[in-house]
Each structure stands twice: as C-alpha cells, then as structure tokens.
Design an enzyme around this catalytic site. Structure first.
Site, PDB file in Angstrom:
ATOM      1  N   SER A 133     -50.939   0.888 -26.793  1.00 22.59           N
ATOM      2  CA  SER A 133     -51.521  -0.100 -25.801  1.00 22.59           C
ATOM      3  C   SER A 133     -51.886  -1.477 -26.293  1.00 22.59           C
ATOM      4  O   SER A 133     -52.508  -1.146 -27.677  1.00 22.59           O
ATOM      5  CB  SER A 133     -52.749   0.565 -24.688  1.00 22.59           C
ATOM      6  OG  SER A 133     -53.349  -0.691 -23.988  1.00 22.59           O
ATOM      7  N   TYR A 146     -60.965   4.532 -25.109  1.00 24.89           N
ATOM      8  CA  TYR A 146     -59.281   4.127 -24.776  1.00 24.89           C
ATOM      9  C   TYR A 146     -58.914   3.407 -25.885  1.00 24.89           C
ATOM     10  O   TYR A 146     -57.855   3.907 -26.445  1.00 24.89           O
ATOM     11  CB  TYR A 146     -59.400   3.637 -23.445  1.00 24.89           C
ATOM     12  CG  TYR A 146     -57.718   3.377 -23.087  1.00 24.89           C
ATOM     13  CD1 TYR A 146     -57.228   4.701 -22.796  1.00 24.89           C
ATOM     14  CD2 TYR A 146     -57.265   2.188 -23.272  1.00 24.89           C
ATOM     15  CE1 TYR A 146     -55.686   4.308 -22.525  1.00 24.89           C
ATOM     16  CE2 TYR A 146     -55.947   2.008 -22.864  1.00 24.89           C
ATOM     17  CZ  TYR A 146     -55.076   2.876 -22.613  1.00 24.89           C
ATOM     18  OH  TYR A 146     -53.949   2.815 -22.058  1.00 24.89           O
TER      19      TYR A 146
END
Length: 230
Positions: A133, A146
């Site tokens: 990501s 995250y």
C-alpha cells in the site's frame, strides 16, 4: 509468464481487488484457487474456492494440499492480497486490532509464501505478488497499525525477491493508493468514492506484472488515482 493453464492462488478473493483479479485470470484461461473466508465468486469450471484464514498456518497448509489435489499440480502464481485495516491512533488502538492486522497482513504473506515456494523452486519458475500500500511507503495519520504492516510487506517483498530470483521465481510488491472497495466500509473517517481507483484497474496492473517476459522482473509497482479529489 504465459498465464493460460497456469494455476494461481489469490488470497482475499471474495471481494474488491481479489474478486476482480480472479475474474480476469479466469478469462485468460488460468486455473484459480480463491482463498478467503467467504466465497464471493460464481461457479466456474477452472475456479476452486477454499475457505481459509491466512493467519492460521495449519489452515494454510491444508488449503495448499487441497488446492494441489483439486488441480493435480502445484500453483506457479500466488497473489497475497488478503488484508485488513483500521483507522485508530496508537494510544487508542486495541491490541486485538493491532494483532489482527499483523496476523493477516504480515503473517499471512509468510504462511502462504512458505507453502508455495518449494514447488516453485522445483519448477524453476513462479511469481509471487504481494499487495502492499502507498500507506506503507508514505504513512498516514491515524493508520499507524496498517501502515506498519504494509511497511513490513515492503521489506519482506524486497528480501524475498533477492532470495528467490536465482531460482527463477519473481516477487513483485504492488502499492495501490485509494481503491473503491469494501475496505472503507467500516471507516467513519473515509468513504469510498468514484475518484478512487477501480478494483478492476488495479487487477489489470497485477495481470500486467504477471505477463512480463521470463527475464524481466518488476520489483515495485505503485499505482495511484490521478485526481483523488476530483
């Protein structure tokens, strides 16, 4: 790699990028094992659904065994797509959420990759795609857990590609920006919208990396929406 007739495992296959990727692979004649907790794909003669929690090493080993038994041959493609994220500050985040993100986003990559690598070494080729990501490269506020897991995926991917390239195995890490998927359903702070990338477009980028010539290794592949705010 010539994809037709290859066997691929896609984790997190029930929705979002994973679901779109499964559809595109099937259209190309790939035999696909979808590993996820629920089955979001309609039946297809070349599709095998396997209910598995990728954070559980015993379930992963059993899923791999059943996948090989079903297709009669070991997979040569693995897409580590399963992931989860929460929007919380470090001081307010529950340990359960922290642990769940690392168990799925990081340990899942470890368990699934360990399962497929021995056979890929025997074949002398294969391709592992890890979905990172942009949050792991440029961490964002209130997503410390995250961002930490996706930063770990970057480091894991880079070490993996250096370990496996001499065996003919490619490892690619793909870094999507915001994608219009169910990922944002439980996030009050962020809503999915049409200015985000579409999951089918990210899936097509994964296909592009898988379709590269044998001696061509895409290591990092970052994709972002052109106009995220319209």
């Amino acid at each position: 790699m010539i994809l037709k007739e290859q066997i691929a495992i896609v984790t997190g296959a029930s929705k979002g990028i994973g679901s779109e990727l499964v559809k595109q692979l099937l259209e190309l004649g790939v035999k696909v094992a979808g590993w996820s907790r629920t089955n979001g794909i309609t039946e297809h003669e070349n599709y095998y659904f396997c209910s598995v929690d990728v954070s559980n090493p015993d379930q992963v080993r059993e899923a791999y065994r059943s996948t090989v038994d079903y297709f009669g041959k070991a997979p040569t493609v693995l897409v580590n797509n399963a992931g989860v994220g929460f929007v919380e500050t470090i001081d307010e985040m529950s340990f359960d959420h922290w642990k769940l993100m690392f168990d799925i986003n990081v340990n899942g990559v470890f368990h699934c990759s360990q399962a497929v690598i021995p056979a890929m070494k025997d074949f002398g080729f294969g391709h592992i795609i890890n979905i990172g990501s942009v949050a792991g490269r440029n961490p964002v506020k209130n997503m410390v857990g995250y961002a930490g897991t996706k930063h770990a995926v970057t480091g894991i991917s880079h070490s993996m590609f250096m370990e496996l390239r001499d065996f003919g195995i490619k490892v690619t890490c793909i870094y999507p920006g915001s994608v219009k998927t169910q990922f944002f359903d439980d996030m009050e702070e962020v809503n999915a919208h049409d200015n985000m990338m579409m999951p089918q477009d990210v899936a097509s980028s994964i296909i592009h990396c898988l379709n590269t010539p044998p001696n061509y290794l895409p290591v990092d592949f970052e994709v972002r929406p052109l106009k995220p705010k319209g």
